[in-house]
Write a protein that holds these residues in place. Sequence first.
Motif, PDB file in Angstrom:
ATOM      1  N   ASN A  30     124.693  43.680   4.703  1.00 22.54           N
ATOM      2  CA  ASN A  30     123.791  44.090   5.784  1.00 22.54           C
ATOM      3  C   ASN A  30     122.317  43.937   5.417  1.00 22.54           C
ATOM      4  O   ASN A  30     121.447  44.134   6.272  1.00 22.54           O
ATOM      5  CB  ASN A  30     124.049  45.555   6.157  1.00 22.54           C
ATOM      6  CG  ASN A  30     125.464  45.784   6.658  1.00 22.54           C
ATOM      7  OD1 ASN A  30     126.020  44.966   7.369  1.00 22.54           O
ATOM      8  ND2 ASN A  30     126.061  46.900   6.258  1.00 22.54           N
ATOM      9  N   SER A  31     122.019  43.618   4.162  1.00 22.50           N
ATOM     10  CA  SER A  31     120.636  43.581   3.682  1.00 22.50           C
ATOM     11  C   SER A  31     120.219  42.176   3.272  1.00 22.50           C
ATOM     12  O   SER A  31     120.807  41.601   2.350  1.00 22.50           O
ATOM     13  CB  SER A  31     120.471  44.521   2.480  1.00 22.50           C
ATOM     14  OG  SER A  31     119.229  44.309   1.834  1.00 22.50           O
ATOM     15  N   PRO A  32     119.197  41.608   3.911  1.00 23.41           N
ATOM     16  CA  PRO A  32     118.680  40.314   3.450  1.00 23.41           C
ATOM     17  C   PRO A  32     117.965  40.418   2.107  1.00 23.41           C
ATOM     18  O   PRO A  32     117.588  39.401   1.525  1.00 23.41           O
ATOM     19  CB  PRO A  32     117.702  39.910   4.560  1.00 23.41           C
ATOM     20  CG  PRO A  32     117.245  41.199   5.152  1.00 23.41           C
ATOM     21  CD  PRO A  32     118.438  42.120   5.065  1.00 23.41           C
ATOM     22  N   HIS A  33     117.802  41.655   1.602  1.00 27.35           N
ATOM     23  CA  HIS A  33     117.089  41.889   0.343  1.00 27.35           C
ATOM     24  C   HIS A  33     118.055  42.124  -0.818  1.00 27.35           C
ATOM     25  O   HIS A  33     117.615  42.498  -1.912  1.00 27.35           O
ATOM     26  CB  HIS A  33     116.152  43.087   0.504  1.00 27.35           C
ATOM     27  CG  HIS A  33     115.370  43.057   1.777  1.00 27.35           C
ATOM     28  ND1 HIS A  33     114.455  42.072   2.061  1.00 27.35           N
ATOM     29  CD2 HIS A  33     115.405  43.859   2.870  1.00 27.35           C
ATOM     30  CE1 HIS A  33     113.940  42.281   3.259  1.00 27.35           C
ATOM     31  NE2 HIS A  33     114.519  43.357   3.770  1.00 27.35           N
ATOM     32  N   PHE A  34     119.347  41.908  -0.585  1.00 27.83           N
ATOM     33  CA  PHE A  34     120.365  42.036  -1.629  1.00 27.83           C
ATOM     34  C   PHE A  34     120.397  43.442  -2.226  1.00 27.83           C
ATOM     35  O   PHE A  34     120.537  43.624  -3.430  1.00 27.83           O
ATOM     36  CB  PHE A  34     120.141  40.990  -2.740  1.00 27.83           C
ATOM     37  CG  PHE A  34     120.185  39.566  -2.249  1.00 27.83           C
ATOM     38  CD1 PHE A  34     121.380  38.870  -2.210  1.00 27.83           C
ATOM     39  CD2 PHE A  34     119.029  38.937  -1.801  1.00 27.83           C
ATOM     40  CE1 PHE A  34     121.423  37.559  -1.753  1.00 27.83           C
ATOM     41  CE2 PHE A  34     119.064  37.633  -1.336  1.00 27.83           C
ATOM     42  CZ  PHE A  34     120.266  36.943  -1.306  1.00 27.83           C
ATOM     43  N   LEU A  35     120.294  44.436  -1.366  1.00 28.27           N
ATOM     44  CA  LEU A  35     120.342  45.831  -1.784  1.00 28.27           C
ATOM     45  C   LEU A  35     121.471  46.535  -1.041  1.00 28.27           C
ATOM     46  O   LEU A  35     121.678  46.297   0.146  1.00 28.27           O
ATOM     47  CB  LEU A  35     119.007  46.532  -1.511  1.00 28.27           C
ATOM     48  CG  LEU A  35     117.797  45.975  -2.268  1.00 28.27           C
ATOM     49  CD1 LEU A  35     116.503  46.585  -1.752  1.00 28.27           C
ATOM     50  CD2 LEU A  35     117.940  46.216  -3.769  1.00 28.27           C
ATOM     51  N   GLY A  36     122.197  47.393  -1.760  1.00 22.30           N
ATOM     52  CA  GLY A  36     123.300  48.111  -1.141  1.00 22.30           C
ATOM     53  C   GLY A  36     124.563  48.015  -1.971  1.00 22.30           C
ATOM     54  O   GLY A  36     124.528  47.740  -3.181  1.00 22.30           O
ATOM     55  N   TYR A  37     125.698  48.228  -1.322  1.00 27.11           N
ATOM     56  CA  TYR A  37     126.996  48.356  -1.992  1.00 27.11           C
ATOM     57  C   TYR A  37     127.731  47.029  -2.062  1.00 27.11           C
ATOM     58  O   TYR A  37     127.773  46.265  -1.089  1.00 27.11           O
ATOM     59  CB  TYR A  37     127.850  49.371  -1.235  1.00 27.11           C
ATOM     60  CG  TYR A  37     129.283  49.463  -1.731  1.00 27.11           C
ATOM     61  CD1 TYR A  37     129.558  49.994  -2.989  1.00 27.11           C
ATOM     62  CD2 TYR A  37     130.342  49.027  -0.937  1.00 27.11           C
ATOM     63  CE1 TYR A  37     130.867  50.080  -3.450  1.00 27.11           C
ATOM     64  CE2 TYR A  37     131.656  49.110  -1.385  1.00 27.11           C
ATOM     65  CZ  TYR A  37     131.914  49.635  -2.645  1.00 27.11           C
ATOM     66  OH  TYR A  37     133.200  49.714  -3.103  1.00 27.11           O
ATOM     67  N   SER A  38     128.341  46.755  -3.222  1.00 26.02           N
ATOM     68  CA  SER A  38     129.196  45.581  -3.410  1.00 26.02           C
ATOM     69  C   SER A  38     130.585  46.038  -3.839  1.00 26.02           C
ATOM     70  O   SER A  38     130.721  46.788  -4.811  1.00 26.02           O
ATOM     71  CB  SER A  38     128.622  44.642  -4.478  1.00 26.02           C
ATOM     72  OG  SER A  38     127.357  44.137  -4.102  1.00 26.02           O
ATOM     73  N   ARG A  39     131.594  45.577  -3.131  1.00 25.77           N
ATOM     74  CA  ARG A  39     132.964  45.942  -3.466  1.00 25.77           C
ATOM     75  C   ARG A  39     133.378  45.339  -4.809  1.00 25.77           C
ATOM     76  O   ARG A  39     132.733  44.443  -5.336  1.00 25.77           O
ATOM     77  CB  ARG A  39     133.925  45.430  -2.384  1.00 25.77           C
ATOM     78  CG  ARG A  39     133.590  45.847  -0.983  1.00 25.77           C
ATOM     79  CD  ARG A  39     134.658  45.351  -0.040  1.00 25.77           C
ATOM     80  NE  ARG A  39     134.211  45.305   1.346  1.00 25.77           N
ATOM     81  CZ  ARG A  39     135.013  45.460   2.391  1.00 25.77           C
ATOM     82  NH1 ARG A  39     136.300  45.686   2.198  1.00 25.77           N
ATOM     83  NH2 ARG A  39     134.551  45.396   3.617  1.00 25.77           N
ATOM     84  N   LEU A  40     134.490  45.823  -5.318  1.00 23.86           N
ATOM     85  CA  LEU A  40     135.065  45.309  -6.551  1.00 23.86           C
ATOM     86  C   LEU A  40     135.295  43.804  -6.416  1.00 23.86           C
ATOM     87  O   LEU A  40     135.927  43.345  -5.474  1.00 23.86           O
ATOM     88  CB  LEU A  40     136.389  46.012  -6.845  1.00 23.86           C
ATOM     89  CG  LEU A  40     137.075  45.684  -8.170  1.00 23.86           C
ATOM     90  CD1 LEU A  40     136.260  46.213  -9.337  1.00 23.86           C
ATOM     91  CD2 LEU A  40     138.488  46.272  -8.194  1.00 23.86           C
ATOM     92  N   GLY A  41     134.732  43.037  -7.355  1.00 24.09           N
ATOM     93  CA  GLY A  41     134.928  41.595  -7.362  1.00 24.09           C
ATOM     94  C   GLY A  41     134.015  40.813  -6.449  1.00 24.09           C
ATOM     95  O   GLY A  41     134.166  39.595  -6.323  1.00 24.09           O
ATOM     96  N   ALA A  42     133.037  41.485  -5.804  1.00 24.01           N
ATOM     97  CA  ALA A  42     132.189  40.788  -4.837  1.00 24.01           C
ATOM     98  C   ALA A  42     131.123  39.919  -5.486  1.00 24.01           C
ATOM     99  O   ALA A  42     130.664  38.940  -4.886  1.00 24.01           O
ATOM    100  CB  ALA A  42     131.527  41.790  -3.890  1.00 24.01           C
ATOM    101  N   GLU A  43     130.684  40.261  -6.707  1.00 23.11           N
ATOM    102  CA  GLU A  43     129.638  39.470  -7.359  1.00 23.11           C
ATOM    103  C   GLU A  43     130.263  38.437  -8.286  1.00 23.11           C
ATOM    104  O   GLU A  43     131.298  38.672  -8.910  1.00 23.11           O
ATOM    105  CB  GLU A  43     128.671  40.361  -8.150  1.00 23.11           C
ATOM    106  CG  GLU A  43     127.515  39.562  -8.750  1.00 23.11           C
ATOM    107  CD  GLU A  43     126.371  40.430  -9.248  1.00 23.11           C
ATOM    108  OE1 GLU A  43     125.368  39.858  -9.699  1.00 23.11           O
ATOM    109  OE2 GLU A  43     126.479  41.672  -9.188  1.00 23.11           O
ATOM    110  N   ILE A  44     129.609  37.283  -8.374  1.00 28.12           N
ATOM    111  CA  ILE A  44     130.114  36.160  -9.165  1.00 28.12           C
ATOM    112  C   ILE A  44     129.131  35.866 -10.291  1.00 28.12           C
ATOM    113  O   ILE A  44     127.929  35.756 -10.067  1.00 28.12           O
ATOM    114  CB  ILE A  44     130.300  34.910  -8.278  1.00 28.12           C
ATOM    115  CG1 ILE A  44     131.370  35.190  -7.216  1.00 28.12           C
ATOM    116  CG2 ILE A  44     130.686  33.694  -9.118  1.00 28.12           C
ATOM    117  CD1 ILE A  44     131.466  34.122  -6.151  1.00 28.12           C
TER     118      ILE A  44
END
Length: 379
Positions: free
Chosen positions: A85-99
């Motif tokens: 929801n954030s164009p600023h890459f701030l907030g919650y990331s689910r398990l496995g969402a980041e690479i």
Amino acid sequence: MVHSRCFSESSATFTSIPILDFSQTRSPETKSTFLACLRDALVNVGFFYLQNAPIAPLVQHAFTVKALELFQLPLEKKLEIEMVNSPHFLGYSRLGAEITALKPDHREQFDFATELPAPGPDEPLYRNIVGPNQWPDETATPGFRQATERYLSEAGDLTESFTKLIAEALDLPPTALDEAFDRPQQHKLKLIKYPPPPEPSEESSGFQGVGPHKDSGFLTFLLQATPHRGLEVQNKAGTWIPAPPLPGTFVVNIGRALEALTGGICTATTHRVSLREEDFQDVDGQSLGPRFSFPVFQGVSPDLSSARISLVIPDHIRRLVKDEKVKSDAEATFNTMFRGSIGEGTLVARVTSHQDVGQRWYPDVLAKALQGQRDFQSQ
């Protein structure tokens, strides 16, 4: 041995991580010793432990308690501030969402930052890496925002003091690095939870806490909030050196931006988080549960480019780096990883790490970045 008080190694293959004492900076009689230790860490290791950091223990404790509480929220409450929801890459990331290193990380996390407004419509696209937070519902986590902002403020003061200390360690005026930063600075904060992998024996088949990487910013200040091992630092010989939690310390490491600014004198060092079964157990073999860590990332101005760098580093400091490849890699950083400026490179890195955010807000940037990865792999 995995750490030492302070040392000077002529070899690039360090086997220990030094411990620096921030309290030494408060006295002229001991500050020179601190700066000598800092110089060794900057040039030879890229990592160090910092004890007696000027972050109030009560502030640190209150933040840690609230951070752990945040992860206990039901998933639907976490998703109210999902990073997509954030164009600023701030907030919650689910398990496995980041690479990282082309593989998903086995971690759940929240990203926050110094509260700043979104950029104006006429500013460069990469300026969107700076912007306002998504805060969790105050009724669900009473006091979280206050505790987090207070911790981030004190951590921010610490990072800014190191801007001057690093300059002095390189025999430069204390203000020599000031031009690399915006005013006010936005410091990034990650709250990270590493659950034990479902099948620890399958780590080699794809599970990673965080894959091997170098941080992109200026400095990182890591609070290892639980007693888990797992953080590892790679020396120039390719050996992985453990960086376990030491009570009362932060782990500090150099990012690519600082390496580029100093022409490779300050070295950014590859590191990772492993998911071995023993890293989630105490000395008696009992489970420690999930690992929690809370890094603060000190970035530089997104507008910073090689054309804005005007550091004149003394020859006797430059001669400390014997490896010409390190110097050439650092000089190429702005033209390769950073695409000419820190902001452009950081935006590309963010969209490839958080591809759901990239697809929603920056589809053209993401498509170009992924094509670049495919072209690189096919070479």
